[in-house]
Write an enzyme that holds these catalytic residues in place. Structure first.
Site, PDB file in Angstrom:
ATOM      1  N   ARG A  83     -30.951 -10.761 -18.673  1.00  0.00           N
ATOM      2  CA  ARG A  83     -30.918 -11.502 -19.973  1.00  0.00           C
ATOM      3  C   ARG A  83     -29.814 -12.584 -19.744  1.00  0.00           C
ATOM      4  O   ARG A  83     -28.653 -12.299 -19.730  1.00  0.00           O
ATOM      5  CB  ARG A  83     -30.328 -10.532 -21.257  1.00  0.00           C
ATOM      6  CG  ARG A  83     -29.861 -11.248 -22.408  1.00  0.00           C
ATOM      7  CD  ARG A  83     -29.515 -10.199 -23.500  1.00  0.00           C
ATOM      8  NE  ARG A  83     -29.172 -10.574 -24.885  1.00  0.00           N
ATOM      9  CZ  ARG A  83     -27.906 -11.066 -25.223  1.00  0.00           C
ATOM     10  NH1 ARG A  83     -26.984 -10.398 -24.359  1.00  0.00           N
ATOM     11  NH2 ARG A  83     -27.869 -11.383 -26.267  1.00  0.00           N
ATOM     12  N   HIS A 127     -26.404 -18.589 -27.714  1.00  0.00           N
ATOM     13  CA  HIS A 127     -25.366 -17.579 -27.411  1.00  0.00           C
ATOM     14  C   HIS A 127     -24.142 -18.600 -27.577  1.00  0.00           C
ATOM     15  O   HIS A 127     -23.326 -18.738 -26.734  1.00  0.00           O
ATOM     16  CB  HIS A 127     -25.401 -16.966 -26.064  1.00  0.00           C
ATOM     17  CG  HIS A 127     -24.489 -15.931 -25.953  1.00  0.00           C
ATOM     18  ND1 HIS A 127     -25.063 -14.784 -25.475  1.00  0.00           N
ATOM     19  CD2 HIS A 127     -23.116 -15.579 -25.904  1.00  0.00           C
ATOM     20  CE1 HIS A 127     -24.055 -13.646 -25.392  1.00  0.00           C
ATOM     21  NE2 HIS A 127     -22.856 -14.242 -25.791  1.00  0.00           N
ATOM     22  N   GLU A 172     -25.924 -12.308 -31.842  1.00  0.00           N
ATOM     23  CA  GLU A 172     -24.634 -12.186 -32.719  1.00  0.00           C
ATOM     24  C   GLU A 172     -24.175 -13.031 -33.868  1.00  0.00           C
ATOM     25  O   GLU A 172     -23.145 -13.752 -33.526  1.00  0.00           O
ATOM     26  CB  GLU A 172     -23.313 -11.708 -31.861  1.00  0.00           C
ATOM     27  CG  GLU A 172     -23.839 -10.880 -30.944  1.00  0.00           C
ATOM     28  CD  GLU A 172     -22.095 -10.283 -30.230  1.00  0.00           C
ATOM     29  OE1 GLU A 172     -21.290 -10.608 -30.195  1.00  0.00           O
ATOM     30  OE2 GLU A 172     -22.365  -9.207 -29.607  1.00  0.00           O
ATOM     31  N   ASN A 298     -26.209  -4.954 -29.605  1.00  0.00           N
ATOM     32  CA  ASN A 298     -24.931  -5.260 -28.931  1.00  0.00           C
ATOM     33  C   ASN A 298     -23.900  -4.143 -29.627  1.00  0.00           C
ATOM     34  O   ASN A 298     -23.647  -4.250 -30.849  1.00  0.00           O
ATOM     35  CB  ASN A 298     -24.449  -6.675 -28.852  1.00  0.00           C
ATOM     36  CG  ASN A 298     -25.153  -7.592 -28.279  1.00  0.00           C
ATOM     37  OD1 ASN A 298     -26.308  -7.327 -27.732  1.00  0.00           O
ATOM     38  ND2 ASN A 298     -24.814  -8.690 -28.010  1.00  0.00           N
ATOM     39  N   TYR A 300     -20.364  -2.159 -29.080  1.00  0.00           N
ATOM     40  CA  TYR A 300     -19.069  -1.862 -28.342  1.00  0.00           C
ATOM     41  C   TYR A 300     -18.286  -0.941 -28.682  1.00  0.00           C
ATOM     42  O   TYR A 300     -17.664   0.159 -27.913  1.00  0.00           O
ATOM     43  CB  TYR A 300     -18.153  -3.196 -27.993  1.00  0.00           C
ATOM     44  CG  TYR A 300     -18.801  -4.425 -27.255  1.00  0.00           C
ATOM     45  CD1 TYR A 300     -18.795  -4.384 -25.980  1.00  0.00           C
ATOM     46  CD2 TYR A 300     -19.740  -5.131 -27.641  1.00  0.00           C
ATOM     47  CE1 TYR A 300     -19.474  -5.308 -25.182  1.00  0.00           C
ATOM     48  CE2 TYR A 300     -20.521  -6.000 -26.851  1.00  0.00           C
ATOM     49  CZ  TYR A 300     -20.208  -6.104 -25.467  1.00  0.00           C
ATOM     50  OH  TYR A 300     -20.835  -6.813 -24.693  1.00  0.00           O
ATOM     51  N   GLU A 364     -26.574  -5.529 -25.078  1.00  0.00           N
ATOM     52  CA  GLU A 364     -25.268  -5.754 -24.497  1.00  0.00           C
ATOM     53  C   GLU A 364     -24.524  -4.364 -24.841  1.00  0.00           C
ATOM     54  O   GLU A 364     -24.661  -3.687 -26.003  1.00  0.00           O
ATOM     55  CB  GLU A 364     -24.265  -6.662 -24.960  1.00  0.00           C
ATOM     56  CG  GLU A 364     -24.645  -8.165 -24.633  1.00  0.00           C
ATOM     57  CD  GLU A 364     -23.645  -9.150 -25.283  1.00  0.00           C
ATOM     58  OE1 GLU A 364     -22.492  -8.799 -25.590  1.00  0.00           O
ATOM     59  OE2 GLU A 364     -24.225 -10.230 -25.547  1.00  0.00           O
TER      60      GLU A 364
HETATM   61  C1  GBH Z   1     -20.192  -9.937 -27.208  1.00  0.00           C
HETATM   62  O1  GBH Z   1     -19.427 -10.001 -28.357  1.00  0.00           O
HETATM   63  C2  GBH Z   1     -20.653 -11.121 -26.962  1.00  0.00           C
HETATM   64  O2  GBH Z   1     -22.053 -11.189 -27.098  1.00  0.00           O
HETATM   65  C3  GBH Z   1     -20.136 -11.391 -25.436  1.00  0.00           C
HETATM   66  O3  GBH Z   1     -20.607 -12.877 -25.154  1.00  0.00           O
HETATM   67  C4  GBH Z   1     -18.921 -11.091 -25.138  1.00  0.00           C
HETATM   68  O4  GBH Z   1     -18.684 -11.318 -23.723  1.00  0.00           O
HETATM   69  C5  GBH Z   1     -18.893  -9.502 -25.153  1.00  0.00           C
HETATM   70  O5  GBH Z   1     -19.345  -9.071 -26.481  1.00  0.00           O
HETATM   71  C6  GBH Z   1     -17.518  -8.941 -24.780  1.00  0.00           C
HETATM   72  O6  GBH Z   1     -16.685  -9.163 -25.752  1.00  0.00           O
HETATM   73  O7  GBH Z   1     -12.842  -6.129 -34.144  1.00  0.00           O
HETATM   74  O8  GBH Z   1     -13.476  -7.372 -36.409  1.00  0.00           O
HETATM   75  O9  GBH Z   1     -14.039  -8.440 -34.277  1.00  0.00           O
HETATM   76  C7  GBH Z   1     -18.911  -8.906 -28.939  1.00  0.00           C
HETATM   77  C8  GBH Z   1     -18.138  -9.113 -30.159  1.00  0.00           C
HETATM   78  C9  GBH Z   1     -16.524  -7.161 -30.445  1.00  0.00           C
HETATM   79  C10 GBH Z   1     -17.581  -8.508 -32.399  1.00  0.00           C
HETATM   80  C11 GBH Z   1     -16.299  -6.439 -31.469  1.00  0.00           C
HETATM   81  C12 GBH Z   1     -17.188  -7.406 -33.264  1.00  0.00           C
HETATM   82  C13 GBH Z   1     -15.929  -5.620 -33.809  1.00  0.00           C
HETATM   83  C14 GBH Z   1     -15.331  -5.910 -35.095  1.00  0.00           C
HETATM   84  N1  GBH Z   1     -17.794  -8.224 -30.936  1.00  0.00           N
HETATM   85  N2  GBH Z   1     -16.380  -6.699 -32.831  1.00  0.00           N
HETATM   86  S1  GBH Z   1     -13.916  -7.115 -34.989  1.00  0.00           S
END
Ligand code: GBH
Length: 459
Positions: A83, A127, A172, A298, A300, A364
């Site tokens: 991707r 992106h 996103e 995605n 995390y 992701e």
């Molecule tokens: C992704 O963003 C991106 O698509 C990628 O490019 C990036 O490198 C990767 O993740 C790692 O960061 O704490 O309020 O922000 C993820 C971004 C992170 C957005 C967790 C939402 C939780 C809410 N996300 N976040 S907050």
């Protein structure tokens, strides 16, 4: 600790699609070559204090010049799919007008190289790298940007549709809208609630317009999708305030995207509370809800929410109800993000329940940890390996509970430009030495390769 041994992941079928992911600005470099013009990230990186260590993507992983070797690296990991995203200001400088053949040719070569190596290309059209000239004309808060995006998507689609099966529109949109236009920690670094609301609507409109245009031009069937960042929202306690805060967080984080995409309407509980309405015009919601084939997820981490601030107040100084994220009390990554694999299962099962009939692919998932390379550049990244293992197990658990998850892309193929964190945070399963640009697979990459093989073969 002994290296985590690869074993087949029970519950993931032999047809499960395995991949690695990147994005254009985070890896390509070559920021002003072959006619590329600045994006909002080139500009934002030059704003004092915006990005850690004043880093930028001028060189990044120099992928633009090392593409064939990088495809060989991807191949060596044994994945099915890759991707990547296409840089809008490379393909259509300024964001409008004719295609830039030299810029588009890079993705043409990349696709051919992937196919020659038996790797399925997954194209992300956007992106986060909006052409600066479109931001100067108002950016995503302006309706015209959605139409410009659909035109740009058409240029990419017409060139690649004969060889690329899967096109996803946005990565996103929550991040583009809120981090870019309300919080201001991402490009273009604006801070205005109304602009963020308008950006949400125009991003979704751009997704719908682009999907309709691509579908109308296709000469063979394709898979169309969109990728959303999603977490979970749970109340800190069972009080009415905490449950209300959780409803609002879930509404603004997840339902304001998936409800219009899937049901053609914004969630009423959220719109009725908004001080600035979404700038909806007649017909917009039909466009936004145009059918698509796959939801990119995605993930995390998951969050808890409280409806009171630390002093116990239920409203902030401007009279808005408090929605306070409280991170689960678990070990953290280098981003200070909690490690919550159970919430991943919870999210996928919930998506399957609330938005049925929509195949999902994890576009992701991954983690940054403090990596310590040895003298050869090798990183024995036990923590990242464990993160991947527990989160893949979480996907398998969700499948066993009925969630239709068809693939998984690890974020990321290699260490890269981590946006506001610059190069300090490393998400790669391959280590990058930014002095030499040497790539060295980490232990997690070797584990991933073996896990893929063993899961495919079921032993
Ligand atoms: C992704 O963003 C991106 O698509 C990628 O490019 C990036 O490198 C990767 O993740 C790692 O960061 O704490 O309020 O922000 C993820 C971004 C992170 C957005 C967790 C939402 C939780 C809410 N996300 N976040 S907050």
């Amino acid at each position: 600790a002994a290296p985590l041994l690869a074993a087949p992941i029970a519950g993931l079928p032999p047809t499960f699609q395995w991949g690695v992911a990147t994005s254009a600005y985070q890896i390509e470099g070559a920021a002003s070559e072959d006619g590329r013009t600045p994006s909002i990230w080139d500009t934002f990186c030059r704003k004092p204090g915006a990005v850690h260590d004043a880093d930028n993507g001028d060189v990044a992983c120099d992928h633009y010049h090392r593409m064939p070797q990088d495809v060989a690296l991807i191949k060596s990991l044994g994945v099915d799919a890759y991707r990547f995203s296409v840089s809008w200001p490379r393909v259509q400088p300024g964001g409008r007008g004719p295609v830039n053949p030299a810029g588009l040719a890079f993705y043409d070569r990349l696709v051919d190289e992937l196919l020659t190596n038996g790797i399925d290309p997954w194209v992300t059209l956007y992106h986060w790298d909006l052409p600066q000239e479109l931001e100067d004309a108002g950016g995503w808060p302006v309706r015209d940007t959605a139409y410009r995006f659909a035109d740009y998507a058409t240029l990419v689609f017409e060139k690649l549709q004969d060889r690329v099966a899967t096109f996803t529109t946005l990565n996103e949109p929550w991040c583009s809208a809120w981090l870019g236009y309300q919080v201001g920690v991402h490009a273009p670094g604006r801070q205005n609630f109304g602009d963020a609301i308008a950006a949400v609507h125009h991003l979704l409109l751009g997704h719908g317009l682009a999907t309709q245009r691509m579908r109308s031009l296709e000469t063979r069937p394709h898979t169309y999708g969109i990728t959303l960042n999603m977490g979970t929202a749970d109340p800190v306690s069972d009080t009415a305030e905490d449950r209300e805060a959780t409803r609002r967080a879930d509404g603004m984080g997840l339902r304001i995207y998936l409800d219009p995409l899937r049901h053609g309407r914004y969630p009423e509980d959220i719109t009725s509370e908004l001080t600035t309405p979404f700038p909806v015009q007649d017909g917009d919601l039909e466009i936004i809800s145009t059918p698509f084939d796959v939801l990119g997820v995605n993930f995390y981490f998951g969050q808890n929410f409280a409806g009171t601030d630390e002093a116990g107040n239920t409203h902030d100084a401007s009279g808005e109800p408090v929605v306070r994220a409280v991170l689960p009390d678990t070990p953290r990554t280098a981003m200070d993000w909690p490690i919550t694999p159970d919430r991943f299962t919870q999210l996928l099962v919930r998506l399957h329940r609330d938005y049925p009939g929509l195949p999902m692919v994890i576009t992701e998932n991954g983690a940054a940890f403090p990596d310590n390379p040895d003298s050869t550049g090798f990183v024995a990244d036990e923590a990242r390996t464990a993160y991947l293992a527990t989160h893949l197990k979480a996907v398998a658990d969700a499948r066993l509970q009925g969630a239709d998850v068809r693939g998984y892309f690890a974020w990321s193929l290699m260490d890269n430009f981590e946006w506001a964190e610059g190069y300090a945070k490393r998400f790669g399963i391959v280590h990058v030495d930014y002095e030499t640009q040497a790539r060295t697979p980490k232990q997690s990459a070797l584990w991933y390769r073996d896990t893929i093989t063993r899961t495919r073969e079921g032993r």
